[in-house]
Design a protein around this motif. Structure first.
Motif, PDB file in Angstrom:
ATOM      1  N   SER A  62      46.848  21.927  44.665  1.00  7.94           N
ATOM      2  CA  SER A  62      45.562  22.620  44.786  1.00  7.94           C
ATOM      3  C   SER A  62      45.473  23.800  43.827  1.00  7.94           C
ATOM      4  CB  SER A  62      45.339  23.117  46.216  1.00  7.94           C
ATOM      5  OG  SER A  62      45.290  22.040  47.109  1.00  7.94           O
ATOM      6  N   VAL A  63      46.534  24.593  43.770  1.00  6.35           N
ATOM      7  CA  VAL A  63      46.544  25.751  42.870  1.00  6.35           C
ATOM      8  C   VAL A  63      46.470  25.284  41.422  1.00  6.35           C
ATOM      9  CG1 VAL A  63      47.837  27.778  42.106  1.00  6.35           C
ATOM     10  CG2 VAL A  63      47.817  27.159  44.530  1.00  6.35           C
ATOM     11  N   MET A  64      47.227  24.245  41.091  1.00  8.16           N
ATOM     12  CA  MET A  64      47.214  23.728  39.725  1.00  8.16           C
ATOM     13  C   MET A  64      45.817  23.255  39.332  1.00  8.16           C
ATOM     14  SD  MET A  64      49.459  20.726  37.900  1.00  8.16           S
ATOM     15  CE  MET A  64      48.875  19.456  39.011  1.00  8.16           C
ATOM     16  N   MET A  65      45.164  22.516  40.203  1.00  6.82           N
ATOM     17  CA  MET A  65      43.820  22.007  39.890  1.00  6.82           C
ATOM     18  C   MET A  65      42.812  23.149  39.738  1.00  6.82           C
ATOM     19  SD  MET A  65      44.207  18.909  39.311  1.00  6.82           S
ATOM     20  CE  MET A  65      42.499  18.637  38.961  1.00  6.82           C
ATOM     21  N   GLU A  66      42.890  24.146  40.623  1.00  9.83           N
ATOM     22  CA  GLU A  66      41.976  25.283  40.508  1.00  9.83           C
ATOM     23  C   GLU A  66      42.231  26.068  39.224  1.00  9.83           C
ATOM     24  OE1 GLU A  66      40.683  27.607  43.967  1.00  9.83           O
ATOM     25  OE2 GLU A  66      42.042  26.327  45.129  1.00  9.83           O
ATOM     26  N   ALA A  67      43.490  26.231  38.867  1.00 11.76           N
ATOM     27  CA  ALA A  67      43.827  26.967  37.641  1.00 11.76           C
ATOM     28  C   ALA A  67      43.317  26.209  36.414  1.00 11.76           C
ATOM     29  CB  ALA A  67      45.330  27.179  37.553  1.00 11.76           C
ATOM     30  N   LEU A  68      43.552  24.914  36.359  1.00 10.42           N
ATOM     31  CA  LEU A  68      43.093  24.126  35.218  1.00 10.42           C
ATOM     32  C   LEU A  68      41.574  24.074  35.159  1.00 10.42           C
ATOM     33  CD1 LEU A  68      45.735  21.249  35.300  1.00 10.42           C
ATOM     34  CD2 LEU A  68      45.657  23.233  33.761  1.00 10.42           C
ATOM     35  N   ASP A  69      40.918  23.955  36.315  1.00  9.10           N
ATOM     36  CA  ASP A  69      39.454  23.978  36.362  1.00  9.10           C
ATOM     37  C   ASP A  69      38.901  25.334  35.911  1.00  9.10           C
ATOM     38  OD1 ASP A  69      39.353  21.362  37.219  1.00  9.10           O
ATOM     39  OD2 ASP A  69      39.024  21.864  39.338  1.00  9.10           O
ATOM     40  N   VAL A  98      39.756  33.331  33.466  1.00  6.65           N
ATOM     41  CA  VAL A  98      40.626  32.584  34.384  1.00  6.65           C
ATOM     42  C   VAL A  98      41.072  33.491  35.529  1.00  6.65           C
ATOM     43  CG1 VAL A  98      42.832  31.359  34.613  1.00  6.65           C
ATOM     44  CG2 VAL A  98      41.393  30.993  32.583  1.00  6.65           C
ATOM     45  N   ARG A  99      41.483  34.719  35.202  1.00  6.45           N
ATOM     46  CA  ARG A  99      41.925  35.663  36.235  1.00  6.45           C
ATOM     47  C   ARG A  99      40.805  35.946  37.231  1.00  6.45           C
ATOM     48  NH1 ARG A  99      43.179  41.195  33.944  1.00  6.45           N
ATOM     49  NH2 ARG A  99      40.939  41.235  34.057  1.00  6.45           N
ATOM     50  N   GLU A 100      39.590  36.171  36.737  1.00  8.66           N
ATOM     51  CA  GLU A 100      38.460  36.445  37.630  1.00  8.66           C
ATOM     52  C   GLU A 100      38.138  35.257  38.525  1.00  8.66           C
ATOM     53  OE1 GLU A 100      35.125  37.914  35.372  1.00  8.66           O
ATOM     54  OE2 GLU A 100      36.359  39.471  34.439  1.00  8.66           O
ATOM     55  N   LYS A 101      38.175  34.045  37.982  1.00  3.12           N
ATOM     56  CA  LYS A 101      37.891  32.848  38.785  1.00  3.12           C
ATOM     57  C   LYS A 101      38.948  32.658  39.871  1.00  3.12           C
ATOM     58  CE  LYS A 101      35.281  30.461  35.216  1.00  3.12           C
ATOM     59  NZ  LYS A 101      35.288  29.399  34.210  1.00  3.12           N
ATOM     60  N   LEU A 102      40.206  32.887  39.534  1.00  2.00           N
ATOM     61  CA  LEU A 102      41.265  32.731  40.536  1.00  2.00           C
ATOM     62  C   LEU A 102      41.213  33.855  41.573  1.00  2.00           C
ATOM     63  CD1 LEU A 102      44.214  31.520  38.287  1.00  2.00           C
ATOM     64  CD2 LEU A 102      42.823  30.165  39.862  1.00  2.00           C
ATOM     65  N   ALA A 145      38.611  32.959  43.965  1.00  2.00           N
ATOM     66  CA  ALA A 145      39.070  31.870  44.841  1.00  2.00           C
ATOM     67  C   ALA A 145      40.032  32.379  45.912  1.00  2.00           C
ATOM     68  CB  ALA A 145      39.737  30.778  44.010  1.00  2.00           C
ATOM     69  N   GLY A 146      40.365  33.681  45.857  1.00  2.00           N
ATOM     70  CA  GLY A 146      41.188  34.277  46.907  1.00  2.00           C
ATOM     71  C   GLY A 146      42.666  34.424  46.590  1.00  2.00           C
ATOM     72  N   TYR A 147      43.065  34.154  45.363  1.00  2.00           N
ATOM     73  CA  TYR A 147      44.473  34.273  45.007  1.00  2.00           C
ATOM     74  C   TYR A 147      44.841  35.716  44.687  1.00  2.00           C
ATOM     75  CZ  TYR A 147      44.454  29.221  44.740  1.00  2.00           C
ATOM     76  OH  TYR A 147      44.329  27.892  45.053  1.00  2.00           O
ATOM     77  N   GLU A 148      46.039  36.092  45.107  1.00  2.00           N
ATOM     78  CA  GLU A 148      46.597  37.399  44.767  1.00  2.00           C
ATOM     79  C   GLU A 148      47.736  37.169  43.792  1.00  2.00           C
ATOM     80  OE1 GLU A 148      47.601  39.810  48.116  1.00  2.00           O
ATOM     81  OE2 GLU A 148      45.751  39.291  49.165  1.00  2.00           O
TER      82      GLU A 148
END
Length: 117
Positions: free
Chosen positions: A27-34, A59-63, A66-69
């Motif tokens: 899931s993290v990989m797909m969100e990062a690539l997207d 990329v940092r803003e999108k992640l 998405a709620g990632y720290e």
């Protein structure tokens, strides 16, 4: 050496590090690539996301949205290849040299291609 004499051995990349212990790697990989990441690696519960320096902020803003720290998120000089150092004296000298450079107020960043065994 002179300033920048070994820079050809490094590539400038955006690097985002996430503690993936409680996260699904796929899931993290797909969100990062997207989000626009160029590469993704997972090792021992740590996810590293690599971006082009120009797309790092997006990329940092999108992640973040998405709620990632992040454990770490910055543009870095990433080695093209790594070197190992053997011998206890050599290892101690390398550690001491890195500590001295990192403690020097005039040095902003220390990048190296030393890989500890």
């Amino acid at each position: 050496g002179t300033t920048g004499c070994v820079s050809w051995q490094f590539n400038q990349k955006g690097v985002i590090v996430i503690d993936g212990e409680d996260l699904d790697e796929d899931s993290v990989m797909m969100e990062a690539l997207d989000a626009g990441a160029e590469d993704f690696s997972a090792e021992e519960g740590i996810f590293e996301i690599y971006t082009d320096p120009d797309s790092f902020d997006d990329v940092r803003e999108k992640l973040t949205s998405a709620g990632y720290e992040f454990m770490e998120a910055q543009v870095q000089m990433v080695p093209q290849n790594y070197m190992t150092i053997s011998g206890e004296d050599n290892l101690k000298n390398m550690q001491k040299m890195l500590e001295v450079m990192e403690d020097n107020d005039d040095i902003q960043n220390v990048w190296h291609n030393w890989e500890q065994e």
